[in-house]
Scaffold this motif. Structure first.
Motif, short mmCIF file in Angstrom:
data_model
loop_
_atom_site.label_atom_id
_atom_site.label_comp_id
_atom_site.label_asym_id
_atom_site.label_seq_id
_atom_site.Cartn_x
_atom_site.Cartn_y
_atom_site.Cartn_z
N UNK A 247 -36.93 12.98 20.57
CA UNK A 247 -35.55 13.11 20.08
C UNK A 247 -34.66 12.00 20.65
N UNK A 248 -34.84 11.68 21.93
CA UNK A 248 -34.02 10.64 22.54
C UNK A 248 -34.34 9.27 21.96
N UNK A 249 -35.61 9.01 21.70
CA UNK A 249 -35.98 7.73 21.10
C UNK A 249 -35.39 7.59 19.69
N UNK A 250 -35.41 8.65 18.92
CA UNK A 250 -34.83 8.58 17.58
C UNK A 250 -33.34 8.27 17.65
N UNK A 251 -32.64 8.91 18.58
CA UNK A 251 -31.22 8.62 18.74
C UNK A 251 -31.00 7.16 19.13
N UNK A 252 -31.81 6.67 20.08
CA UNK A 252 -31.66 5.29 20.55
C UNK A 252 -31.97 4.29 19.44
N UNK A 253 -33.01 4.56 18.67
CA UNK A 253 -33.37 3.64 17.59
C UNK A 253 -32.32 3.61 16.49
N UNK A 254 -31.84 4.78 16.11
CA UNK A 254 -30.82 4.82 15.07
C UNK A 254 -29.57 4.06 15.50
N UNK A 256 -29.35 1.66 17.70
CA UNK A 256 -29.62 0.22 17.82
C UNK A 256 -29.64 -0.45 16.46
N UNK A 257 -30.35 0.14 15.50
CA UNK A 257 -30.45 -0.46 14.17
C UNK A 257 -29.10 -0.48 13.48
N UNK A 258 -28.35 0.61 13.57
CA UNK A 258 -27.06 0.66 12.88
C UNK A 258 -26.01 -0.23 13.54
N UNK A 259 -26.18 -0.49 14.84
CA UNK A 259 -25.23 -1.36 15.53
C UNK A 259 -25.49 -2.83 15.22
N UNK A 260 -26.76 -3.24 15.17
CA UNK A 260 -27.08 -4.66 14.97
C UNK A 260 -27.37 -5.00 13.52
N UNK A 261 -27.82 -4.03 12.73
CA UNK A 261 -28.16 -4.31 11.35
C UNK A 261 -29.64 -4.56 11.18
N UNK A 288 -27.11 0.19 21.64
CA UNK A 288 -26.64 0.65 20.34
C UNK A 288 -25.14 0.83 20.25
N UNK A 289 -24.41 0.27 21.18
CA UNK A 289 -22.96 0.33 21.08
C UNK A 289 -22.30 1.34 22.00
N UNK A 317 -32.64 12.14 5.43
CA UNK A 317 -31.51 11.74 6.26
C UNK A 317 -31.94 10.64 7.22
N UNK A 318 -30.99 9.83 7.73
CA UNK A 318 -31.32 8.68 8.53
C UNK A 318 -31.86 9.00 9.91
N UNK A 319 -33.15 9.08 10.02
CA UNK A 319 -33.83 9.14 11.31
C UNK A 319 -33.31 10.23 12.21
N UNK A 320 -32.96 11.36 11.66
CA UNK A 320 -32.51 12.47 12.47
C UNK A 320 -33.32 13.68 12.06
N UNK A 321 -33.94 14.32 13.03
CA UNK A 321 -34.78 15.47 12.71
C UNK A 321 -33.93 16.59 12.14
N UNK A 322 -34.57 17.51 11.43
CA UNK A 322 -33.85 18.64 10.86
C UNK A 322 -33.11 19.41 11.94
N UNK A 323 -33.74 19.56 13.11
CA UNK A 323 -33.10 20.33 14.17
C UNK A 323 -31.84 19.64 14.67
#
Length: 336
Positions: A247-254, A256-261, A288-289, A317-323
């Motif tokens: 869960x933490x990695x998904x948050x970090x990746x999302x 990072x990608x959304x901040x830098x493009x 990631x900002x 949905x963008x890289x966020x688990x259902x939970x």
């Protein structure tokens, strides 16, 4: 107590009385060392005798707390469904209250535990859907939000403990096979922390690349201050550690990608693992900002997330688990 009586109306008087009885007891406090010791020396009879009462106590406590939720939330269809699942499980397990520790009853009890686990597999999402229904229908005031936050903290922790008890019993004395011969039930006495972290990162990266077509890499640093040449190992439930890291990695990746493009070179997600003499720390850092200080106190609020609102049409949905999408803390979801 009026709400409690209202929720108990569908139950028979005898079962309602048993629910009131078991809700007066406190759940047993168990350490991971006690789980290990019993897993190595215990037997199916003593586990059955302990569990058939302990589960009733824990289920009764949860149901009593559900009865104290705001009335508007209790009327939501999803919340009523969750409550019905707990009623059904309590009723099913109550049949074993006086059953002696004989093989036929213990085998039947194991089958019942499997049914309960399956019945409750979507409790987190369903309860969260109830919150979405409440927000859409009535909104949530500050007092109700605090009450719900307090309840969900206890509710999800209790759910983890109940599933831990049932899974441990089935792995030790049922037909469920452990993941490794080294495991004591679901506990790994020598869990390789780096292996779990790499596994969680690889799976999170797969989701990230599937949605964004790119992903950051990870730079992992492991420091064993106790035995510098040895791997970092931990006595833990590997699936719990994996879920938190995933869960933490998904948050970090999302972030990072959304901040830098998606067209930019992405900085690494940095992970530092440090084992000391008394504890083990894992630090995840991304670029990631960051998070505004004005929302720091809301990060562990079940009704707050930096993720987009959950799609109601089943779209991805963008890289966020259902939970995560369904109203659990934005920082980490502990409801495994």
């Amino acid at each position: 107590m009026h709400l409690s009586r209202y929720l108990l109306r569908p139950l028979s008087a005898a079962i309602g009385k048993q629910l009131e009885h078991y809700s007066q007891f406190q759940p047993s406090s168990l350490s991971i060392q006690q789980y290990l010791d019993f897993g190595r020396t215990g037997n199916v009879t003593s586990s059955y005798i302990f569990l058939k009462k302990e589960l009733l106590v824990r289920l009764a406590n949860i149901m009593q707390e559900i009865a104290l939720l705001p009335p508007e939330l209790l009327r939501m269809s999803s919340c009523r469904l969750v409550n019905d699942w707990y009623k059904e499980s309590f009723t099913d397990l109550l049949r074993y209250e006086q059953a002696p520790p004989e093989k036929q009853f213990m085998d039947s009890f194991n089958d019942e535990l499997q049914k309960v686990l399956k019945r409750h597999s979507h409790v987190v999402e369903t309860m969260a859907e109830g919150l979405i229904e409440l927000k859409d229908a009535h909104g949530i005031d500050i007092a109700s939000e605090r009450s719900i936050q307090y309840f969900l903290d206890r509710f999800y922790i209790n759910r983890i403990s109940i599933r831990m008890l049932m899974n441990q019993h089935l792995l030790l004395f049922g037909s469920v096979l452990p993941e490794s011969p080294r495991h004591v039930g679901c506990i790994d006495p020598q869990c390789d922390v780096e292996v779990v972290i790499n596994d969680a990162f690889d799976n999170a990266r797969f989701l990230c690349e599937r949605y964004y077509l790119t992903s950051p890499n990870m730079k992992l640093e492991a420091i064993n201050s106790v035995s510098p040449a040895a791997k970092i190992q931990l006595v833990t439930v590997p699936s719990h550690l994996y879920h938190i890291m995933f869960e933490l990695f998904k948050n970090a990746m999302r972030a990072t990608v959304e901040h830098y493009g998606v067209d930019q070179d992405l900085p690494n997600v940095r992970v530092t693992v440090v084992k000391g003499r008394e504890d083990l720390s894992i630090k995840i850092s991304d670029r990631g900002g960051g998070v505004s200080r004005t929302i720091l106190d809301r990060l562990f609020n079940y009704m707050y997330s930096t993720a987009p609102p959950p799609p109601r049409d089943g779209a991805q949905a963008p890289l966020v688990s259902l939970s995560i999408l369904l109203s659990v803390p934005d920082v980490v979801d502990l409801s495994y």
